[in-house]
Design a protein around this motif. Structure first.
Motif, short mmCIF file in Angstrom:
data_model
loop_
_atom_site.label_atom_id
_atom_site.label_comp_id
_atom_site.label_asym_id
_atom_site.label_seq_id
_atom_site.Cartn_x
_atom_site.Cartn_y
_atom_site.Cartn_z
N UNK A 32 -64.16 60.36 -14.73
CA UNK A 32 -63.34 59.67 -15.73
C UNK A 32 -61.94 59.30 -15.23
N UNK A 33 -61.51 59.89 -14.13
CA UNK A 33 -60.21 59.54 -13.53
C UNK A 33 -60.41 58.28 -12.70
N UNK A 114 -54.10 74.89 -16.33
CA UNK A 114 -54.57 73.91 -17.31
C UNK A 114 -55.35 72.78 -16.64
N UNK A 115 -54.94 72.39 -15.43
CA UNK A 115 -55.69 71.35 -14.70
C UNK A 115 -57.14 71.76 -14.47
N UNK A 116 -57.37 73.05 -14.24
CA UNK A 116 -58.75 73.51 -14.02
C UNK A 116 -59.62 73.22 -15.23
N UNK A 117 -59.05 73.34 -16.42
CA UNK A 117 -59.81 73.06 -17.64
C UNK A 117 -60.02 71.56 -17.80
N UNK A 118 -58.92 70.81 -17.70
CA UNK A 118 -59.00 69.36 -17.93
C UNK A 118 -59.83 68.66 -16.84
N UNK A 152 -40.46 62.12 -22.58
CA UNK A 152 -41.04 62.90 -21.49
C UNK A 152 -42.49 62.47 -21.28
N UNK A 153 -43.21 62.27 -22.38
CA UNK A 153 -44.59 61.82 -22.29
C UNK A 153 -44.67 60.48 -21.57
N UNK A 154 -43.72 59.60 -21.83
CA UNK A 154 -43.69 58.30 -21.15
C UNK A 154 -43.57 58.49 -19.64
N UNK A 155 -42.72 59.42 -19.23
CA UNK A 155 -42.59 59.70 -17.79
C UNK A 155 -43.90 60.25 -17.24
N UNK A 165 -48.29 58.12 -5.79
CA UNK A 165 -49.68 58.34 -6.16
C UNK A 165 -49.91 59.38 -7.25
N UNK A 166 -48.85 59.97 -7.77
CA UNK A 166 -49.00 61.01 -8.80
C UNK A 166 -48.95 60.37 -10.18
N UNK A 167 -49.98 60.64 -10.95
CA UNK A 167 -50.03 60.20 -12.36
C UNK A 167 -50.48 61.40 -13.17
N UNK A 168 -49.61 61.93 -14.01
CA UNK A 168 -49.92 63.13 -14.77
C UNK A 168 -50.92 62.82 -15.88
#
Length: 194
Positions: A32-33, A114-118, A152-155, A165-168
């Motif tokens: 999905x990414x 949390x990344x492990x879950x998502x 912050x969410x916008x960032x 290359x980082x997109x949270x």
């Protein structure tokens, strides 16, 4: 052992079981990414484990590459992070992070745990595994993520804001308000739960 270490181990166990269940022919399946295969999801997780070590002046242990052996690569990355969590001095060490000052264990909890879950959901979706996330984790992450201020969410949604290359998070995916909380969390972070 702290609640954070316990939570990390539980998340790592779940993610490791998903990695172990991927069949060889599934590693190139799209996830999905955007632009990531199933193997790329594991690669991201391994890289982010290394990122957790940097503020402590530590480096990842030598391990097989994700290209060669995704399961062994994850296990090595996991062992590196568990070594930090098992050492009270390292776990409590202060770290400067994009979210501000945190202890090493708080940084691990808010990022890779949390990344492990998502990303476990991403890997499950890519490889036809059970996509159900633990309800208590979904509730905890929903509370934290939905409380992030808009600026912050916008960032977090801006590609490259935290490095090349980082997109949270991706762009929010509209999900009905009466949808299950897991679907609403996924939509909030930019995943289409459908």
């Amino acid at each position: 052992m702290t609640d954070i270490a316990d939570r990390y181990r539980r998340h790592a166990d779940d993610f490791e079981s998903k990695v172990a269940a991927v069949r060889p022919e599934q590693w190139d399946n799209p996830s999905p990414c955007a632009r990531w295969s199933a193997r790329d999801v594991v690669g991201h997780i391994v890289v982010m484990h290394g990122v957790m070590l940097r503020p402590l002046g530590r480096r990842p242990s030598r391990a097989p590459s994700v290209e060669k052996d995704p399961l062994a690569a994850f296990r090595a990355a996991r062992a590196d992070v568990e070594a930090v969590l098992d050492d009270p001095g390292l776990a409590a060490a202060p770290c400067e992070t994009p979210s501000g000052p945190l202890t090493a264990e708080q940084h691990i909890d808010r990022v890779v745990s949390d990344d492990l879950v998502l990303h476990g959901w991403d890997l499950a979706r890519a490889t036809g595994q059970d996509e159900t996330m633990p309800a208590d984790d979904v509730e905890r992450m929903w509370r934290g993520t939905s409380a992030i201020p808009a600026e912050v969410m916008e960032k977090f949604r801006t590609p490259g804001a935290f490095g090349p290359g980082v997109e949270v998070f991706g762009a929010e995916v509209p999900v009905p308000e009466d949808a299950p909380l897991q679907d609403r969390l996924l939509g909030l972070i930019g995943r289409d739960p459908r």
